[in-house]
Design an enzyme around this catalytic site. Structure first.
Site, mmCIF file in Angstrom:
data_model
loop_
_atom_site.group_PDB
_atom_site.id
_atom_site.type_symbol
_atom_site.label_atom_id
_atom_site.label_comp_id
_atom_site.label_asym_id
_atom_site.label_seq_id
_atom_site.Cartn_x
_atom_site.Cartn_y
_atom_site.Cartn_z
ATOM 1 N N CYS A 125 48.874 -10.263 33.373
ATOM 2 C CA CYS A 125 47.720 -10.722 34.162
ATOM 3 C C CYS A 125 48.015 -10.775 35.653
ATOM 4 O O CYS A 125 47.107 -10.850 36.470
ATOM 5 C CB CYS A 125 47.281 -12.098 33.687
ATOM 6 S SG CYS A 125 46.923 -12.116 31.938
ATOM 7 N N HIS A 264 43.572 -15.943 38.792
ATOM 8 C CA HIS A 264 43.433 -15.177 37.554
ATOM 9 C C HIS A 264 42.363 -15.834 36.692
ATOM 10 O O HIS A 264 42.300 -17.056 36.593
ATOM 11 C CB HIS A 264 44.770 -15.132 36.796
ATOM 12 C CG HIS A 264 44.641 -14.482 35.446
ATOM 13 N ND1 HIS A 264 43.995 -13.271 35.287
ATOM 14 C CD2 HIS A 264 45.026 -14.881 34.211
ATOM 15 C CE1 HIS A 264 44.014 -12.950 34.012
ATOM 16 N NE2 HIS A 264 44.620 -13.911 33.328
ATOM 17 N N ASN A 294 38.961 -12.885 30.000
ATOM 18 C CA ASN A 294 40.259 -12.559 30.584
ATOM 19 C C ASN A 294 40.493 -11.043 30.501
ATOM 20 O O ASN A 294 40.640 -10.497 29.411
ATOM 21 C CB ASN A 294 41.353 -13.318 29.814
ATOM 22 C CG ASN A 294 42.746 -13.115 30.376
ATOM 23 O OD1 ASN A 294 42.967 -12.250 31.211
ATOM 24 N ND2 ASN A 294 43.692 -13.905 29.894
HETATM 25 N N1 ACO Z 1 36.389 -21.220 17.679
HETATM 26 C C1 ACO Z 1 36.483 -22.415 17.071
HETATM 27 N N2 ACO Z 1 37.635 -23.074 16.862
HETATM 28 C C2 ACO Z 1 38.769 -22.478 17.325
HETATM 29 C C3 ACO Z 1 38.751 -21.229 17.966
HETATM 30 C C4 ACO Z 1 37.501 -20.593 18.132
HETATM 31 N N3 ACO Z 1 37.354 -19.407 18.748
HETATM 32 N N4 ACO Z 1 40.014 -20.904 18.301
HETATM 33 C C5 ACO Z 1 40.811 -21.900 17.896
HETATM 34 N N5 ACO Z 1 40.055 -22.865 17.291
HETATM 35 C C6 ACO Z 1 40.491 -24.130 16.710
HETATM 36 C C7 ACO Z 1 41.940 -24.129 16.331
HETATM 37 O O1 ACO Z 1 42.083 -23.545 15.036
HETATM 38 C C8 ACO Z 1 42.276 -25.579 16.376
HETATM 39 O O2 ACO Z 1 41.799 -26.182 15.167
HETATM 40 P P1 ACO Z 1 42.684 -27.308 14.426
HETATM 41 O O3 ACO Z 1 42.789 -28.429 15.405
HETATM 42 O O4 ACO Z 1 41.860 -27.606 13.229
HETATM 43 O O5 ACO Z 1 43.992 -26.652 14.133
HETATM 44 C C9 ACO Z 1 41.417 -26.117 17.516
HETATM 45 O O6 ACO Z 1 40.384 -25.159 17.720
HETATM 46 C C10 ACO Z 1 42.168 -26.343 18.813
HETATM 47 O O7 ACO Z 1 42.954 -25.176 19.080
HETATM 48 P P2 ACO Z 1 43.874 -25.100 20.368
HETATM 49 O O8 ACO Z 1 44.606 -23.800 20.354
HETATM 50 O O9 ACO Z 1 44.674 -26.360 20.482
HETATM 51 O O10 ACO Z 1 42.766 -25.100 21.525
HETATM 52 P P3 ACO Z 1 42.986 -25.203 23.084
HETATM 53 O O11 ACO Z 1 42.195 -26.322 23.606
HETATM 54 O O12 ACO Z 1 44.432 -25.102 23.473
HETATM 55 O O13 ACO Z 1 42.268 -23.874 23.599
HETATM 56 C C11 ACO Z 1 42.837 -21.670 24.372
HETATM 57 C C12 ACO Z 1 42.760 -22.622 23.183
HETATM 58 C C13 ACO Z 1 41.457 -21.477 24.933
HETATM 59 C C14 ACO Z 1 43.405 -20.347 23.908
HETATM 60 C C15 ACO Z 1 43.745 -22.260 25.482
HETATM 61 O O14 ACO Z 1 44.944 -22.723 24.917
HETATM 62 C C16 ACO Z 1 44.068 -21.293 26.590
HETATM 63 O O15 ACO Z 1 43.214 -20.902 27.363
HETATM 64 N N6 ACO Z 1 45.344 -20.908 26.745
HETATM 65 C C17 ACO Z 1 45.824 -20.068 27.849
HETATM 66 C C18 ACO Z 1 45.489 -18.642 27.696
HETATM 67 C C19 ACO Z 1 45.921 -17.911 28.971
HETATM 68 O O16 ACO Z 1 45.810 -18.402 30.071
HETATM 69 N N7 ACO Z 1 46.467 -16.767 28.907
HETATM 70 C C20 ACO Z 1 46.907 -16.199 30.191
HETATM 71 C C21 ACO Z 1 47.650 -15.067 30.070
HETATM 72 S S1 ACO Z 1 46.865 -13.847 29.093
HETATM 73 C C22 ACO Z 1 47.841 -12.430 29.286
HETATM 74 O O17 ACO Z 1 48.850 -12.446 29.935
HETATM 75 C C23 ACO Z 1 47.389 -11.218 28.573
#
Ligand code: ACO
Length: 337
Positions: A125, A264, A294
């Site tokens: 990214c 980003h 993203n």
């Molecule tokens: N819809 C509904 N529920 C979902 C979904 C979805 N699409 N995805 C995950 N869940 C559920 C999970 O299963 C979990 O359920 P559980 O508690 O029963 O186990 C719950 O939602 C919470 O999941 P988390 O992963 O803890 O959610 P979080 O608040 O961390 O959000 C996210 C996830 C959006 C991916 C976040 O962690 C994030 O943005 N991370 C950073 C990503 C990023 O910045 N990447 C940058 C680099 S990308 C690159 O280099 C290519």
């Protein structure tokens, strides 16, 4: 009389700036309502956790170099340059046309930049910022005058459309910038960093030498993007804020001196947390993650392109770019527009 040595020194300190911009977003829009029909998710969950409402998906006939070539042609038009004027193409992507040859070589042919040297970089990214900093070195040293820096991704072919934790996050797109010597302004500071200890948190596990493609890797979906989202989130916030501060320090600037921040575009919550730590008001931050998700290496350059077109970045403004991605790698850059 100017000696040869003096000429060389003069060339060495040339300033580099962006003299042309272009972007390309595929026409097909995939909304959260569409995703609700594909995986167990909801518009509400995606909006609250990420701020993403929709993303673009490339046509099945399009490949990464097609997206890049569209953006590159637009950037050359805006710089009023012919394809033959390009001396170097630096293309940042984690979703190339193929493992090799470099996607930049396909782009060279598609845009007719017959005089250009070409190479790809993989800085996820942060790829566009890394590309910009490399271009700046070639300009400063006097090696090249016209460098095309492209950030492009076709992530829709590399995400598992059955994995709701990743497929809702990503989109396809491309952006390009022409970097050339400028008399004043341009890139005034930058900072790049990395932490290879965190490489396991975000990757395409299969398809390389560590896990060559096989029936097993395909049936287990190991060629798709895998991410420990939560850990990535926390790390991203900390190092992006730090990178922003380091670039400001190197430029001798304070947060109040920044007119526009182009972060980003991975997640609105990451952007808000970073910006709070950087100490710049949100009104100065350009956000388009809601429309594109993203797009990894394409995110920052597409956002910069839109910010300029919408008048959010004007002549004389001080712009801060900051990004973070798989590796982990991160980078920041301050440009006087
Ligand atoms: N819809 C509904 N529920 C979902 C979904 C979805 N699409 N995805 C995950 N869940 C559920 C999970 O299963 C979990 O359920 P559980 O508690 O029963 O186990 C719950 O939602 C919470 O999941 P988390 O992963 O803890 O959610 P979080 O608040 O961390 O959000 C996210 C996830 C959006 C991916 C976040 O962690 C994030 O943005 N991370 C950073 C990503 C990023 O910045 N990447 C940058 C680099 S990308 C690159 O280099 C290519």
């Amino acid at each position: 009389m100017v000696t040869k040595k003096a000429q060389y020194i003069k060339k060495q300190v040339r300033k580099a700036g962006i003299i042309g911009l272009g972007s390309y977003l595929p026409k097909k829009v995939l909304t959260n309502a569409d995703l609700e029909k594909m995986v167990d998710t909801s518009h509400e969950w995606i909006m609250t956790r990420t701020g993403i409402a929709e993303r673009r998906i490339a046509d099945p006939k399009e490949v990464t170099s097609d997206l890049a070539a569209h953006a590159a042609k637009q950037a050359l038009r805006s710089a009023k340059l012919a394809p033959e004027d390009v001396e170097l193409i630096i293309l940042a992507t984690i979703t190339p046309d193929m493992q090799f040859p470099a996607t930049s070589c396909f782009v060279q042919t598609k845009i007719g930049a017959a005089n250009a040297a070409c190479f790809d970089i993989n800085a996820a990214c942060s790829g566009f910022i890394h590309g910009l900093v490399i271009a700046q070195q070639f300009i400063a040293s006097g090696t090249y005058d016209n460098v095309l820096v492209i950030g492009v991704e076709l992530l829709s072919r590399f995400v598992d459309w059955k994995d709701r934790s990743t497929c809702v996050l990503f989109g396809d797109g491309a952006g390009a910038a022409v970097v050339a010597p400028v008399k004043s302004g341009g890139i005034i500071s930058s900072y790049l960093g990395a932490d290879g200890n965190k490489s396991d948190l975000l990757m395409f596990p299969a398809g390389g030498s560590r896990m060559p493609a096989s029936h097993k890797t395909v049936s287990e979906g190991m060629h798709y993007l895998k991410m420990q989202g939560n850990d990535v989130f926390k790390y991203a916030v900390r190092v992006m804020a730090d990178a922003a501060h380091k670039a400001m320090k190197r430029a001798g600037l304070a947060p109040k001196d920044i007119d526009c921040v182009i972060p980003h575009q991975a997640n609105i919550r990451i952007i808000e947390a970073v910006i709070q730590r950087v100490g710049v008001p949100m009104e100065k931050v350009f956000v388009n993650v809601d429309r594109y998700g993203n797009m990894s290496a394409a995110s920052a350059i597409v956002a910069l392109c839109e910010a300029v077109n919408e008048g959010r970045v004007k002549k004389g403004d001080t712009v801060l770019l900051v990004a973070f991605g798989s590796g982990f790698v991160w980078g920041s850059c301050i440009i006087k527009w």
